[in-house]
Design an enzyme around this catalytic site. Structure first.
Site, PDB file in Angstrom:
ATOM      1  N   SER A 274       0.846  -1.187   0.000  1.00  0.00           N
ATOM      2  CA  SER A 274       0.000   0.000   0.000  1.00  0.00           C
ATOM      3  C   SER A 274       0.878   1.232   0.000  1.00  0.00           C
ATOM      4  CB  SER A 274      -0.880  -0.046   1.243  1.00  0.00           C
ATOM      5  OG  SER A 274      -1.280   1.251   1.599  1.00  0.00           O
ATOM      6  N   LYS A 280       1.188  -3.685   4.453  1.00  0.00           N
ATOM      7  CA  LYS A 280       0.267  -4.434   3.586  1.00  0.00           C
ATOM      8  C   LYS A 280       0.977  -5.260   2.517  1.00  0.00           C
ATOM      9  CE  LYS A 280      -3.729  -4.240   3.164  1.00  0.00           C
ATOM     10  NZ  LYS A 280      -4.539  -3.231   2.492  1.00  0.00           N
ATOM     11  N   GLU A 287      -6.549 -10.253  -7.850  1.00  0.00           N
ATOM     12  CA  GLU A 287      -7.720  -9.375  -7.937  1.00  0.00           C
ATOM     13  C   GLU A 287      -7.972  -8.932  -9.375  1.00  0.00           C
ATOM     14  OE1 GLU A 287      -7.817  -7.001  -3.774  1.00  0.00           O
ATOM     15  OE2 GLU A 287      -5.960  -6.834  -4.882  1.00  0.00           O
TER      16      GLU A 287
END
Ligand code: ARG
Length: 493
Positions: A274, A280, A287
């Site tokens: 992130s 993260k 995705e």
């Protein structure tokens, strides 16, 4: 070029830009040059065009094969790649170039180019899919003993193994490979010689052009030949079905990589972080791949919707089907390649998976089965006893590994008024996940040796499919050599 005859006015540039297919049909460039060659060879053999004129055209075509699409003007001044190439040939070969379109139309020409590209596309897609199946099978093979909860309704159901779980996807994807293999048979038919719609009065030899382009046969009806794109719908349907599996695998791996599950860890090279939260590790490839499956479903619906209601035979609507089809194949093939890499490199957290099998009474069914076998009770009664046992264990905070025969007897008495008197070893074994897994030796079950056999069987099927892909590729390459040799022999004569 062709407008000068019938049409008085020049093409309006906005109309040209709107209707031109050149942005996407440049992908047909090489197929178009080969189709030109095959048609011209046949015209010479049938004595429709003389060798001298054919030779001039072949010299240009041979150069084009080397230079690629960059040599021709692919601005939207041309309606499509076929016009751009023909204009180039006429410019380079003079009047001889004008003989190429004898007994031919862009309708059978584009139909032929598209089928040649679709053959390659099916093979490309199949190869990408074999990559994913083999990545799944390799992980499955290494983890035939790695315990994992099997879920139904997304609730922990019974213990199984990573090998059993991942080979489920492999089996499903192998069926998709079969579908592609089968679809290829219907793609591999040559439309050339159908001309615009009703063939031609020139004595064409359709079998010969089909052979020179490596097709296994010809499309028998000329109207069908120029207008059929059902193979695109069929491949798009197979691609959509593959995408269902891709989306399931992505979803599952995303869930498995959460800290709540922690069943797997993605390789750092396949994760992002992130811009604000430095801790993260995001599963972006999965995705994006999950999202892109939408293009396969949308592609199938678009192809079908464009094909529906088209009267015989060629309609310009068909041009619009091509880019949708191309994009669908590109998107799914690249997704398959990336997903294979994610699967092959992910770290399996065996300890976490194993621990997840130890609570929640995943072996309750096995204990009920053992009670049936040892005490000859009806399964329903055993089911009730174990149900009562689980309920007592949960309210008293007793883990499956601490359940004793006394505990089982308490539950049995509450249901039937009688004790079972099983030994502690029998109770402990029945409640041990690995024992339950090893006991499931039925065909298709998770016992390690059953999974190992199933994986070996899948590898065999994969090898057969890979062989068939190779044979088809060799066939296409061989026909290309035959075609170039036929061109040379005319040039030398
Ligand atoms: N670009 C056209 C297509 O993709 C080629 C065929 C054009 N035929 C015609 N009659 N305008 O379908």
């Amino acid at each position: 070029m062709i407008r000068d005859g019938r049409l008085g006015k020049k093409f309006d540039s906005s109309v040209a830009a709107f209707t031109s297919s050149i942005d996407f049909d440049s992908a047909l460039f090489e197929y178009d040059v080969l189709t030109d060659m095959a048609h011209m060879v046949m015209l010479v053999e049938q004595k429709i065009v003389d060798r001298g004129d054919a030779g001039k055209v072949f010299s240009v075509l041979k150069n084009l094969l080397n230079t690629g699409a960059g040599a021709v003007d692919t601005s939207s001044d041309f309606e499509d790649i076929h016009m751009a190439i023909e204009a180039y040939i006429i410019r380079e070969a003079g009047d001889a170039g004008g003989r190429l379109h004898t007994g031919r139309s862009r309708n059978d020409q584009v139909a032929c180019d598209l089928r040649m590209k679709a053959r390659d596309d099916v093979l490309l897609l199949s190869k990408a899919l074999t990559g994913l199946v083999s990545a799944l099978l390799e992980v499955a093979e290494q983890h035939s003993l790695t315990l994992l909860p099997a879920y139904t309704h997304m609730q922990r159901a019974q213990p199984t193994t990573v090998g059993h779980h991942l080979s489920a996807y492999a089996e499903s994807l192998l069926r998709s490979l079969d579908r592609l293999e089968d679809a290829y048979v219907r793609v591999d038919l040559c439309p050339l010689g159908a001309a615009a719609v009703t063939t031609t009065s020139y004595p064409l030899n359709r079998e010969r052009t089909a052979e020179l382009l490596g097709f296994t046969g010809v499309l028998r009806n000329s109207m069908d030949a120029v207008s059929s794109r059902d193979y695109m719908a069929e491949i798009a349907a197979a691609t959509a079905i593959i995408s269902v599996d891709i989306s399931r695998i992505c979803e599952e791996l995303i869930v498995w990589s959460t800290s709540e599950f922690s069943f797997i860890e993605l390789d750092d090279s396949h994760a992002s972080t992130s811009s604000i939260m430095p801790q993260k590790k995001n599963p972006d490839i999965l995705e994006i791949t999950r999202a892109r499956t939408a293009s396969a479903f949308g592609g199938l619906i678009s192809v079908l919707t464009m094909l529906r209601s088209l009267p015989q035979s060629y309609n310009r609507d068909l041009q619009e089907v091509s880019p949708v089809f191309f994009n669908t194949i590109d998107s799914v093939s690249s997704s398959l390649v990336l997903l294979s890499r994610v699967v092959a490199s992910m770290k399996i957290n065996s300890d976490v998976m194993n621990a997840a099998c130890m609570d929640d009474f995943l072996t309750a069914t096995e204990l009920a089965d053992v009670i049936v076998r040892k005490k000859d009770l009806p399964f329903r009664t055993a089911h009730q006893i174990v149900g009562a046992l689980v309920s007592q264990a949960i309210s008293e905070g007793v883990m499956p590994s601490s359940v004793t025969t006394g505990f089982v007897d308490r539950a049995a008495e509450s249901v039937t008024g009688e004790k079972l008197g099983l030994s502690d070893e029998v109770v402990t074994a029945a409640l041990t996940p690995l024992v339950a897994v090893e006991a499931r030796r039925v065909l298709g079950g998770p016992a390690p040796e059953v999974v190992e056999q199933a994986v070996a069987h899948c590898f065999d099927r994969l090898a057969q499919i890979e062989q068939s892909i190779n044979l088809r590729e060799e066939g296409i390459n061989k026909s290309r050599k035959t075609l170039l040799a036929a061109v040379e022999s005319i040039l030398e004569a």
